[in-house]
Motif scaffolding. Structure first.
Motif, PDB file in Angstrom:
ATOM      1  N   VAL A 262      19.031   6.721 -72.339  1.00 32.16           N
ATOM      2  CA  VAL A 262      18.685   8.036 -71.796  1.00 32.16           C
ATOM      3  C   VAL A 262      17.542   7.910 -70.790  1.00 32.16           C
ATOM      4  N   GLU A 263      16.563   7.091 -71.099  1.00 33.25           N
ATOM      5  CA  GLU A 263      15.453   6.901 -70.159  1.00 33.25           C
ATOM      6  C   GLU A 263      15.927   6.244 -68.873  1.00 33.25           C
ATOM      7  N   ALA A 264      16.853   5.309 -68.991  1.00 38.97           N
ATOM      8  CA  ALA A 264      17.362   4.620 -67.808  1.00 38.97           C
ATOM      9  C   ALA A 264      18.268   5.524 -66.977  1.00 38.97           C
ATOM     10  N   ASP A 265      18.951   6.451 -67.638  1.00 34.14           N
ATOM     11  CA  ASP A 265      19.877   7.363 -66.959  1.00 34.14           C
ATOM     12  C   ASP A 265      19.708   8.759 -67.555  1.00 34.14           C
ATOM     13  N   PRO A 266      18.877   9.600 -66.949  1.00 25.04           N
ATOM     14  CA  PRO A 266      18.621  10.934 -67.510  1.00 25.04           C
ATOM     15  C   PRO A 266      19.871  11.794 -67.665  1.00 25.04           C
ATOM     16  N   GLY A 267      20.941  11.434 -66.992  1.00 23.85           N
ATOM     17  CA  GLY A 267      22.169  12.209 -67.122  1.00 23.85           C
ATOM     18  C   GLY A 267      23.082  11.722 -68.231  1.00 23.85           C
ATOM     19  N   HIS A 268      22.664  10.685 -68.939  1.00 18.68           N
ATOM     20  CA  HIS A 268      23.543  10.070 -69.941  1.00 18.68           C
ATOM     21  C   HIS A 268      23.909  11.039 -71.067  1.00 18.68           C
ATOM     22  N   SER A 269      22.924  11.763 -71.571  1.00 20.66           N
ATOM     23  CA  SER A 269      23.193  12.674 -72.687  1.00 20.66           C
ATOM     24  C   SER A 269      24.184  13.758 -72.289  1.00 20.66           C
ATOM     25  N   GLN A 270      23.982  14.337 -71.107  1.00 17.24           N
ATOM     26  CA  GLN A 270      24.878  15.412 -70.675  1.00 17.24           C
ATOM     27  C   GLN A 270      26.282  14.880 -70.431  1.00 17.24           C
ATOM     28  N   TRP A 271      26.374  13.660 -69.909  1.00 20.39           N
ATOM     29  CA  TRP A 271      27.698  13.045 -69.739  1.00 20.39           C
ATOM     30  C   TRP A 271      28.396  12.927 -71.082  1.00 20.39           C
ATOM     31  N   TYR A 272      27.671  12.493 -72.103  1.00 23.72           N
ATOM     32  CA  TYR A 272      28.239  12.320 -73.440  1.00 23.72           C
ATOM     33  C   TYR A 272      28.684  13.665 -74.010  1.00 23.72           C
ATOM     34  N   ILE A 273      27.849  14.674 -73.855  1.00 26.04           N
ATOM     35  CA  ILE A 273      28.180  16.015 -74.346  1.00 26.04           C
ATOM     36  C   ILE A 273      29.447  16.538 -73.675  1.00 26.04           C
ATOM     37  N   GLU A 274      29.481  16.441 -72.364  1.00 25.54           N
ATOM     38  CA  GLU A 274      30.628  16.971 -71.622  1.00 25.54           C
ATOM     39  C   GLU A 274      31.896  16.182 -71.901  1.00 25.54           C
ATOM     40  N   ARG A 275      31.750  14.908 -72.172  1.00 30.67           N
ATOM     41  CA  ARG A 275      32.912  14.086 -72.521  1.00 30.67           C
ATOM     42  C   ARG A 275      33.621  14.661 -73.736  1.00 30.67           C
ATOM     43  N   PHE A 276      32.870  14.985 -74.775  1.00 36.05           N
ATOM     44  CA  PHE A 276      33.504  15.495 -75.995  1.00 36.05           C
ATOM     45  C   PHE A 276      33.935  16.950 -75.837  1.00 36.05           C
ATOM     46  N   ARG A 277      33.220  17.721 -75.048  1.00 27.29           N
ATOM     47  CA  ARG A 277      33.688  19.083 -74.781  1.00 27.29           C
ATOM     48  C   ARG A 277      35.026  19.052 -74.049  1.00 27.29           C
ATOM     49  N   SER A 278      35.163  18.127 -73.105  1.00 29.77           N
ATOM     50  CA  SER A 278      36.409  17.997 -72.354  1.00 29.77           C
ATOM     51  C   SER A 278      37.551  17.560 -73.268  1.00 29.77           C
ATOM     52  N   LEU A 279      37.282  16.609 -74.151  1.00 33.75           N
ATOM     53  CA  LEU A 279      38.306  16.161 -75.091  1.00 33.75           C
ATOM     54  C   LEU A 279      38.735  17.296 -76.016  1.00 33.75           C
ATOM     55  N   ALA A 280      37.769  18.103 -76.444  1.00 29.63           N
ATOM     56  CA  ALA A 280      38.081  19.233 -77.315  1.00 29.63           C
ATOM     57  C   ALA A 280      38.965  20.245 -76.585  1.00 29.63           C
ATOM     58  N   ARG A 281      38.631  20.535 -75.328  1.00 31.71           N
ATOM     59  CA  ARG A 281      39.443  21.476 -74.546  1.00 31.71           C
ATOM     60  C   ARG A 281      40.861  20.954 -74.359  1.00 31.71           C
ATOM     61  N   ALA A 282      40.999  19.636 -74.295  1.00 28.77           N
ATOM     62  CA  ALA A 282      42.316  19.027 -74.106  1.00 28.77           C
ATOM     63  C   ALA A 282      43.113  18.960 -75.403  1.00 28.77           C
ATOM     64  N   GLY A 283      42.511  19.397 -76.496  1.00 28.76           N
ATOM     65  CA  GLY A 283      43.219  19.410 -77.769  1.00 28.76           C
ATOM     66  C   GLY A 283      43.214  18.089 -78.505  1.00 28.76           C
ATOM     67  N   GLU A 284      42.323  17.177 -78.129  1.00 29.16           N
ATOM     68  CA  GLU A 284      42.261  15.889 -78.805  1.00 29.16           C
ATOM     69  C   GLU A 284      41.711  16.063 -80.228  1.00 29.16           C
ATOM     70  N   ASP A 285      42.125  15.172 -81.105  1.00 25.86           N
ATOM     71  CA  ASP A 285      41.649  15.188 -82.492  1.00 25.86           C
ATOM     72  C   ASP A 285      40.287  14.487 -82.540  1.00 25.86           C
ATOM     73  N   LEU A 286      39.241  15.243 -82.783  1.00 23.06           N
ATOM     74  CA  LEU A 286      37.887  14.703 -82.791  1.00 23.06           C
ATOM     75  C   LEU A 286      37.251  14.727 -84.172  1.00 23.06           C
ATOM     76  N   VAL A 287      38.038  15.030 -85.191  1.00 23.27           N
ATOM     77  CA  VAL A 287      37.428  15.242 -86.505  1.00 23.27           C
ATOM     78  C   VAL A 287      38.039  14.366 -87.595  1.00 23.27           C
ATOM     79  N   GLY A 288      38.610  13.248 -87.204  1.00 23.97           N
ATOM     80  CA  GLY A 288      39.177  12.351 -88.199  1.00 23.97           C
ATOM     81  C   GLY A 288      38.139  11.866 -89.197  1.00 23.97           C
ATOM     82  N   GLU A 289      36.941  11.546 -88.698  1.00 24.89           N
ATOM     83  CA  GLU A 289      35.868  11.106 -89.593  1.00 24.89           C
ATOM     84  C   GLU A 289      35.516  12.205 -90.587  1.00 24.89           C
ATOM     85  N   ALA A 290      35.441  13.424 -90.078  1.00 22.83           N
ATOM     86  CA  ALA A 290      35.052  14.550 -90.932  1.00 22.83           C
ATOM     87  C   ALA A 290      36.104  14.834 -91.995  1.00 22.83           C
ATOM     88  N   ARG A 291      37.375  14.672 -91.658  1.00 21.06           N
ATOM     89  CA  ARG A 291      38.424  14.910 -92.654  1.00 21.06           C
ATOM     90  C   ARG A 291      38.314  13.915 -93.803  1.00 21.06           C
TER      91      ARG A 291
END
Length: 205
Positions: free
Chosen positions: A11-40
């Motif tokens: 994060v210190e080396a790339d201040p945009g890293h956290s937001q990239w990570y957040i948006e990555r999973f938001r995008s996957l969720a919008r696409a209907g990907e299964d993101l909760v296998g661990e939780a199940r």
């Protein structure tokens, strides 16, 4: 002084890293990907209404699902941006900014122990190597004597599975069940991913 985690170094080396990570999973969720296998898997391991610690919760996909399933969830992550995203996207659990190497939830008004602790998303490989045993020890301290910690991470990330088993033993854990995926495939010497269900060792720490 606790060594800074590999995640926060990124994060210190790339201040945009956290937001990239957040948006990555938001995008996957919008696409209907299964993101909760661990939780199940975690949901299947405990009775309804269990107390669950999501250690290294990121933006909340695992803990959010578990809270919706009826559990009492506390999520902790070292990255404030990820915690802010968890609060926005998955209201319900209690989300906290904190370093797992210094985990002390009773001092923050949250009672222990937890029935189960989950650490998904390669969290263990983002820790500073010098803090691995300390983090596992802090997780053990927050876990019920009859509870389990479920930890998953991939190979090729500078943390050999054998070393993890040694660190877990030093921290007071013993393996309960070893899998190579979150959908229950057995762990073998050729597996490139580990899902370890750990129980407190009889002698504890």
């Amino acid at each position: 002084m606790v060594e800074q985690s590999i995640w926060m170094q990124k994060v210190e080396a790339d201040p945009g890293h956290s937001q990239w990570y957040i948006e990555r999973f938001r995008s996957l969720a919008r696409a209907g990907e299964d993101l909760v296998g661990e939780a199940r898997l975690v949901d299947a391991m405990v009775p309804r209404g269990a107390r669950i610690l999501d250690a290294g919760c990121g933006p909340g996909r695992v803990g959010g699902y578990l809270a919706e399933a009826g559990h009492t969830v506390v999520g902790v992550d070292v990255d404030p941006a990820l915690i802010a995203a968890a609060e926005q996207d998955h209201p319900g659990p209690r989300w906290l900014v904190g370093d797992l190497a210094e985990l002390d939830l009773p001092s923050r008004g949250i009672p222990e122990p937890f029935d189960i602790i989950v650490s998904a998303g390669n969290v263990m490989t983002f820790l500073a190597p010098s803090t691995r045993v300390r983090v596992l020890s802090r997780l053990r301290a927050h876990l019920d004597d009859d509870g389990r910690a479920v930890i998953g991470f991939g190979s090729g990330r500078d943390y050999e599975f054998g070393q993890f088993f040694d660190d877990a033993a030093q921290a007071g854990f013993t393996p309960d069940l070893l899998l190579s995926t979150w959908d229950l495939r057995p762990f073998t010497e050729n597996s490139d991913f580990l899902v370890a269900s750990l129980r407190p060792s009889p002698q504890g720490l």
